[in-house]
Design an enzyme around this catalytic site. Structure first.
Site, mmCIF file in Angstrom:
data_model
loop_
_atom_site.group_PDB
_atom_site.id
_atom_site.type_symbol
_atom_site.label_atom_id
_atom_site.label_comp_id
_atom_site.label_asym_id
_atom_site.label_seq_id
_atom_site.Cartn_x
_atom_site.Cartn_y
_atom_site.Cartn_z
ATOM 1 N N ASP A 202 -8.104 -1.776 0.380
ATOM 2 C CA ASP A 202 -8.150 -0.916 -0.746
ATOM 3 C C ASP A 202 -9.483 -0.457 -0.538
ATOM 4 O O ASP A 202 -10.480 -1.056 -0.647
ATOM 5 C CB ASP A 202 -8.103 -1.686 -2.265
ATOM 6 C CG ASP A 202 -8.163 -0.802 -3.219
ATOM 7 O OD1 ASP A 202 -8.727 0.320 -3.050
ATOM 8 O OD2 ASP A 202 -7.780 -1.230 -4.376
ATOM 9 N N ASN B 92 -7.671 8.493 6.069
ATOM 10 C CA ASN B 92 -6.766 9.422 5.428
ATOM 11 C C ASN B 92 -6.654 8.948 3.922
ATOM 12 O O ASN B 92 -5.969 9.916 3.144
ATOM 13 C CB ASN B 92 -5.446 8.773 6.218
ATOM 14 C CG ASN B 92 -4.105 9.433 5.652
ATOM 15 O OD1 ASN B 92 -3.863 10.559 5.406
ATOM 16 N ND2 ASN B 92 -3.504 8.359 4.639
ATOM 17 N N LYS C 298 -2.401 15.264 -10.589
ATOM 18 C CA LYS C 298 -1.468 16.408 -10.571
ATOM 19 C C LYS C 298 -2.395 17.517 -11.580
ATOM 20 O O LYS C 298 -3.086 17.315 -12.607
ATOM 21 C CB LYS C 298 -0.118 16.282 -11.436
ATOM 22 C CG LYS C 298 0.373 14.985 -10.446
ATOM 23 C CD LYS C 298 1.127 15.469 -9.203
ATOM 24 C CE LYS C 298 1.792 14.395 -8.428
ATOM 25 N NZ LYS C 298 1.747 14.617 -7.132
ATOM 26 N N SER D 183 -9.552 18.558 3.562
ATOM 27 C CA SER D 183 -8.508 19.510 2.866
ATOM 28 C C SER D 183 -9.214 20.910 2.751
ATOM 29 O O SER D 183 -10.120 21.075 2.545
ATOM 30 C CB SER D 183 -7.924 19.079 1.346
ATOM 31 O OG SER D 183 -7.253 20.203 0.760
ATOM 32 N N ALA E 77 -11.622 18.098 -8.992
ATOM 33 C CA ALA E 77 -12.382 16.925 -8.725
ATOM 34 C C ALA E 77 -11.850 16.760 -7.353
ATOM 35 O O ALA E 77 -12.815 16.110 -6.562
ATOM 36 C CB ALA E 77 -11.899 15.706 -9.683
ATOM 37 N N TYR E 78 -10.615 17.028 -6.995
ATOM 38 C CA TYR E 78 -10.131 16.896 -5.492
ATOM 39 C C TYR E 78 -10.976 17.808 -4.675
ATOM 40 O O TYR E 78 -11.202 17.070 -3.504
ATOM 41 C CB TYR E 78 -8.594 17.013 -5.744
ATOM 42 C CG TYR E 78 -8.033 17.038 -4.259
ATOM 43 C CD1 TYR E 78 -7.586 15.783 -3.832
ATOM 44 C CD2 TYR E 78 -7.631 18.085 -3.397
ATOM 45 C CE1 TYR E 78 -7.079 15.390 -2.543
ATOM 46 C CE2 TYR E 78 -7.222 17.917 -2.330
ATOM 47 C CZ TYR E 78 -6.767 16.779 -1.663
ATOM 48 O OH TYR E 78 -6.219 16.659 -0.548
ATOM 49 N N GLY E 79 -11.197 18.846 -4.690
ATOM 50 C CA GLY E 79 -11.708 19.803 -4.136
ATOM 51 C C GLY E 79 -13.083 19.396 -3.820
ATOM 52 O O GLY E 79 -13.659 19.343 -2.747
ATOM 53 N N LYS F 292 -13.676 16.392 -1.466
ATOM 54 C CA LYS F 292 -13.254 16.875 -0.263
ATOM 55 C C LYS F 292 -14.234 17.640 0.627
ATOM 56 O O LYS F 292 -14.478 17.547 1.637
ATOM 57 C CB LYS F 292 -11.877 17.642 0.112
ATOM 58 C CG LYS F 292 -10.570 16.672 -0.333
ATOM 59 C CD LYS F 292 -10.451 15.424 0.768
ATOM 60 C CE LYS F 292 -9.005 14.822 0.320
ATOM 61 N NZ LYS F 292 -8.757 13.761 1.429
ATOM 62 N N VAL G 16 1.581 19.745 2.894
ATOM 63 C CA VAL G 16 2.392 18.815 3.719
ATOM 64 C C VAL G 16 3.327 18.387 2.188
ATOM 65 O O VAL G 16 2.707 17.724 1.490
ATOM 66 C CB VAL G 16 1.839 17.862 4.327
ATOM 67 C CG1 VAL G 16 2.909 16.820 4.881
ATOM 68 C CG2 VAL G 16 1.010 18.481 5.553
HETATM 69 N N1 LIG Z 1 -0.157 16.813 1.303
HETATM 70 C C1 LIG Z 1 -0.841 17.658 1.431
HETATM 71 O O1 LIG Z 1 -0.474 18.779 1.455
HETATM 72 C C2 LIG Z 1 -2.336 17.562 1.819
HETATM 73 C C3 LIG Z 1 -3.195 18.610 1.915
HETATM 74 C C4 LIG Z 1 -4.397 18.572 2.342
HETATM 75 C C5 LIG Z 1 -5.014 17.520 2.844
HETATM 76 N N2 LIG Z 1 -4.098 16.155 2.492
HETATM 77 C C6 LIG Z 1 -4.926 14.634 2.389
HETATM 78 O O2 LIG Z 1 -4.118 14.031 3.201
HETATM 79 C C7 LIG Z 1 -4.230 12.625 3.066
HETATM 80 C C8 LIG Z 1 -2.730 12.122 2.888
HETATM 81 O O3 LIG Z 1 -2.431 12.475 1.789
HETATM 82 P P1 LIG Z 1 -0.870 12.491 1.332
HETATM 83 O O4 LIG Z 1 -0.229 13.987 1.067
HETATM 84 O O5 LIG Z 1 0.076 11.791 2.596
HETATM 85 O O6 LIG Z 1 -0.682 11.619 0.056
HETATM 86 P P2 LIG Z 1 0.175 10.427 -0.503
HETATM 87 O O7 LIG Z 1 1.595 10.623 -0.014
HETATM 88 O O8 LIG Z 1 -0.316 10.476 -1.934
HETATM 89 O O9 LIG Z 1 -0.691 9.388 0.237
HETATM 90 C C9 LIG Z 1 -1.813 8.806 0.001
HETATM 91 C C10 LIG Z 1 -1.999 7.398 0.614
HETATM 92 O O10 LIG Z 1 -3.391 7.081 0.281
HETATM 93 C C11 LIG Z 1 -3.305 5.575 -0.216
HETATM 94 N N3 LIG Z 1 -4.351 5.382 -1.058
HETATM 95 C C12 LIG Z 1 -4.660 5.925 -2.331
HETATM 96 N N4 LIG Z 1 -5.791 5.404 -2.909
HETATM 97 C C13 LIG Z 1 -6.090 4.268 -2.193
HETATM 98 C C14 LIG Z 1 -6.940 3.171 -2.104
HETATM 99 N N5 LIG Z 1 -8.046 3.002 -3.272
HETATM 100 N N6 LIG Z 1 -7.052 2.444 -0.750
HETATM 101 C C15 LIG Z 1 -6.097 2.648 -0.079
HETATM 102 N N7 LIG Z 1 -5.121 3.516 0.003
HETATM 103 C C16 LIG Z 1 -5.158 4.216 -0.906
HETATM 104 C C17 LIG Z 1 -1.810 5.642 -0.900
HETATM 105 O O11 LIG Z 1 -1.561 4.339 -1.196
HETATM 106 P P3 LIG Z 1 -0.515 4.121 -2.343
HETATM 107 O O12 LIG Z 1 0.917 4.266 -1.746
HETATM 108 O O13 LIG Z 1 -0.848 2.677 -2.729
HETATM 109 O O14 LIG Z 1 -0.551 4.913 -3.517
HETATM 110 C C18 LIG Z 1 -1.166 6.428 0.197
HETATM 111 O O15 LIG Z 1 -0.945 5.535 1.291
HETATM 112 C C19 LIG Z 1 -4.960 12.707 1.888
HETATM 113 O O16 LIG Z 1 -6.312 12.263 2.240
HETATM 114 C C20 LIG Z 1 -5.067 14.151 1.372
HETATM 115 O O17 LIG Z 1 -6.028 14.410 0.418
HETATM 116 C C21 LIG Z 1 -2.970 16.383 1.944
#
Ligand SMILES: NC(=O)c1ccc[n+]([C@@H]2O[C@H](COP(=O)([O-])OP(=O)(O)OC[C@H]3O[C@@H](n4cnc5c(N)ncnc54)[C@H](OP(=O)(O)O)[C@@H]3O)[C@@H](O)[C@H]2O)c1
Length: 273
Positions: free
Chosen positions: A62, A89, A95, A139, A192-194, A197, A229
């Protein structure tokens, strides 16, 4: 202690992280650690891959919990004595429709996406072996231009230190708590997200500078946007599959010696941050 090479992916149990784990497991010469905060989700993901004939090792991590980070470090140190690839990652995103107070969103998001990743880096960087690769999944939502020029200058400064960056991110949280974030130049509309990052891309530059002046040869640290994604974070409207989202992070994990460091990539190309 095993002499194997080892790659770690945080937040490896689902979404893009899971696709990165899977892709690394079929190409990386060494062990791939699927790090996940929840033991049952992590174990389940390891089992899912095992059923496909793909061997990875689940380990609890974590990134917002310092004890968990320390235990993870101890595991790596004891089992491998080093680290060859680190993909940061794991992240969260509220949301757009969230009704959580902005101060809470700022605190929690910075705590995981920026401070959590920073603490993982602080703990694991001493384990990095020569030729290691660090990939920070940032991001396009964290483009510098979301900040007003006064802050852009500070984040982009080539002399920014890790502790100055940490102070800037803490300042964001306290400005949101005080309700003065817009006048201070933080993103408007609020993100906050932006902001988290932006901090991660800035951390990438700072870490790359630290590595290039350190005593270990050829350690590269880069950040990337995986694209939009389809995952639990981004929702069903996103056009890319997690496998497509994993392509640039995996590409960065295998950069050959002499490649760029401290930069921001999209679609395997350096882009302006
Ligand atoms: N999807 C997109 O379009 C997009 C675009 C730009 C950047 N990103 C970036 O890509 C990365 C992956 O995103 P995703 O879309 O695959 O998101 P996701 O499906 O929500 O997966 C996020 C992952 O991070 C884990 N996580 C969250 N808090 C954590 C913590 N405190 N310790 C350890 N693990 C933790 C989650 O674990 P749990 O399952 O336990 O919650 C999950 O495994 C992120 O950095 C995101 O910001 C995504």
């Amino acid at each position: 202690m095993s002499a194997s090479r080892v790659a770690v992916v945080t937040g490896g149990n689902k979404g893009i992280g899971f696709a990165i784990v899977k892709s690394l497991a079929t190409q990386f010469e060494g062990d791939v650690i699927l790090a996940a905060r929840d033991p049952s989700r992590g174990q389940q993901s390891q089992n899912d891959l095992e059923k496909q004939g793909i061997r990875v090792i689940y380990q609890q991590l974590d990134i917002s919990n310092s004890k968990s980070i320390q235990e993870f470090k101890n595991f790596l140190e004891k089992k491998y004595g080093g680290l060859d690839v680190l993909v940061n990652n794991a992240a969260i995103s509220y949301k757009p429709a969230s009704t959580a107070p902005l101060a809470e969103q700022a605190r929690e998001t910075v705590c995981v996406n920026f401070t959590g990743t920073l603490n993982v880096c602080r703990a694991l960087f001493p384990l990095l072996r020569p030729h290691a690769r660090v990939v920070n999944v940032a991001s396009s939502a964290g483009h510098l231009k979301i900040l007003k020029p006064n802050l852009q200058q500070q984040f982009a400064s080539d002399s920014l230190t890790e502790s100055e960056l940490e102070m800037l991110m803490n300042q964001f949280v306290s400005d949101v708590e005080a309700g003065v974030h817009v006048e201070k130049g933080w993103p408007n509309p609020f993100s906050a997200y932006g902001t988290s990052k932006v901090g991660l891309a800035a951390l990438t530059k700072v870490s790359a500078r630290q590595m290039s002046t350190g005593d270990k040869e050829d350690i590269l640290v880069n950040s990337c946007c995986p694209g939009w994604v389809k995952t639990d974070m981004a929702g069903d409207r996103a056009p890319l599959t997690p496998e497509q989202g994993a392509e640039t992070p995996v590409f960065l994990a295998f950069l050959p010696p002499g490649s760029p460091t401290g930069l921001f990539f999209k679609q395997k190309k350096v882009v302006d941050w």
